[in-house]
Scaffold this motif. Structure first.
Motif, PDB file in Angstrom:
ATOM      1  N   ARG A  34      12.532 -11.702 -19.985  1.00 15.04           N
ATOM      2  CA  ARG A  34      11.914 -10.631 -20.782  1.00 15.04           C
ATOM      3  C   ARG A  34      11.610  -9.404 -19.930  1.00 15.04           C
ATOM      4  O   ARG A  34      11.704  -8.277 -20.398  1.00 15.04           O
ATOM      5  N   GLU A  35      11.269  -9.635 -18.667  1.00 15.26           N
ATOM      6  CA  GLU A  35      10.922  -8.537 -17.756  1.00 15.26           C
ATOM      7  C   GLU A  35      12.144  -7.990 -17.010  1.00 15.26           C
ATOM      8  O   GLU A  35      11.992  -7.174 -16.100  1.00 15.26           O
ATOM      9  N   ASN A  36      13.349  -8.453 -17.383  1.00 10.43           N
ATOM     10  CA  ASN A  36      14.591  -8.055 -16.703  1.00 10.43           C
ATOM     11  C   ASN A  36      14.537  -8.358 -15.209  1.00 10.43           C
ATOM     12  O   ASN A  36      15.052  -7.593 -14.391  1.00 10.43           O
ATOM     13  N   ARG A  37      13.911  -9.485 -14.844  1.00  4.32           N
ATOM     14  CA  ARG A  37      13.780  -9.867 -13.445  1.00  4.32           C
ATOM     15  C   ARG A  37      14.432 -11.219 -13.159  1.00  4.32           C
ATOM     16  O   ARG A  37      14.266 -11.747 -12.061  1.00  4.32           O
ATOM     17  N   PHE A  38      15.151 -11.783 -14.130  1.00  4.96           N
ATOM     18  CA  PHE A  38      15.820 -13.059 -13.901  1.00  4.96           C
ATOM     19  C   PHE A  38      16.865 -12.854 -12.806  1.00  4.96           C
ATOM     20  O   PHE A  38      17.545 -11.831 -12.790  1.00  4.96           O
ATOM     21  N   PRO A  39      17.006 -13.786 -11.867  1.00  3.85           N
ATOM     22  CA  PRO A  39      17.884 -13.551 -10.718  1.00  3.85           C
ATOM     23  C   PRO A  39      19.387 -13.545 -11.011  1.00  3.85           C
ATOM     24  O   PRO A  39      20.176 -13.259 -10.117  1.00  3.85           O
ATOM     25  N   CYS A  40      19.784 -13.826 -12.236  1.00  6.73           N
ATOM     26  CA  CYS A  40      21.193 -13.792 -12.643  1.00  6.73           C
ATOM     27  C   CYS A  40      21.318 -12.851 -13.841  1.00  6.73           C
ATOM     28  O   CYS A  40      20.335 -12.543 -14.497  1.00  6.73           O
ATOM     29  N   ARG A  44      21.241 -10.723 -23.795  1.00 11.73           N
ATOM     30  CA  ARG A  44      20.363 -11.015 -24.921  1.00 11.73           C
ATOM     31  C   ARG A  44      21.120 -10.749 -26.209  1.00 11.73           C
ATOM     32  O   ARG A  44      21.652  -9.666 -26.425  1.00 11.73           O
ATOM     33  N   ILE A  45      21.155 -11.753 -27.059  1.00 12.77           N
ATOM     34  CA  ILE A  45      21.801 -11.658 -28.365  1.00 12.77           C
ATOM     35  C   ILE A  45      20.739 -11.994 -29.399  1.00 12.77           C
ATOM     36  O   ILE A  45      20.383 -13.163 -29.572  1.00 12.77           O
ATOM     37  N   GLY A  46      20.201 -10.953 -30.021  1.00 17.96           N
ATOM     38  CA  GLY A  46      19.080 -11.173 -30.941  1.00 17.96           C
ATOM     39  C   GLY A  46      17.894 -11.692 -30.161  1.00 17.96           C
ATOM     40  O   GLY A  46      17.447 -11.071 -29.208  1.00 17.96           O
ATOM     41  N   SER A  47      17.426 -12.869 -30.527  1.00 26.14           N
ATOM     42  CA  SER A  47      16.303 -13.469 -29.804  1.00 26.14           C
ATOM     43  C   SER A  47      16.771 -14.531 -28.817  1.00 26.14           C
ATOM     44  O   SER A  47      15.955 -15.214 -28.205  1.00 26.14           O
ATOM     45  N   THR A  48      18.081 -14.649 -28.637  1.00 22.34           N
ATOM     46  CA  THR A  48      18.658 -15.658 -27.748  1.00 22.34           C
ATOM     47  C   THR A  48      19.049 -15.036 -26.414  1.00 22.34           C
ATOM     48  O   THR A  48      19.584 -13.942 -26.361  1.00 22.34           O
TER      49      THR A  48
END
Length: 66
Positions: A34-40, A44-48
Motif C-alpha cells: 500500500r505504501e509502494n515500499r514492497f521490495p519487488c 495492483r488490479i482493483g483491490s488485488t
C-alpha cells in the motif's frame, strides 16, 4: 520456500506467496504494498495485488532481505 517452489511460480504471484518467500508476515506485506515500499514490483488490479515473480526470484537469489 524452496528454490524449486519459487521457480515453479507463474509470471505473477499473490502477495501472500511473495511474503512467505521473503519471510514477511501477511499484514506487513500488504502495508508495504500500500505504501509502494514492497521490495519487488507489485501490480495492483482493483483491490488485488500481484507480485512479479522475476523480481521476487532476483531478490531472493541476491540474498537481500526487506
Amino acid at each position: 520456500m524452496t528454490r524449486e517452489e519459487l521457480a515453479a511460480l507463474p509470471t505473477t504471484t499473490t502477495i501472500q506467496t511473495a511474503a512467505r518467500a521473503l519471510g514477511l508476515g501477511r499484514t506487513r506485506a500488504y502495508q508495504l504494498a500500500r505504501e509502494n515500499r514492497f521490495p519487488c514490483k507489485v501490480i495492483r488490479i482493483g483491490s488485488t495485488y500481484r507480485v512479479v515473480t522475476a523480481d521476487l526470484q532476483r531478490l531472493v537469489s541476491s540474498g537481500q532481505s526487506p
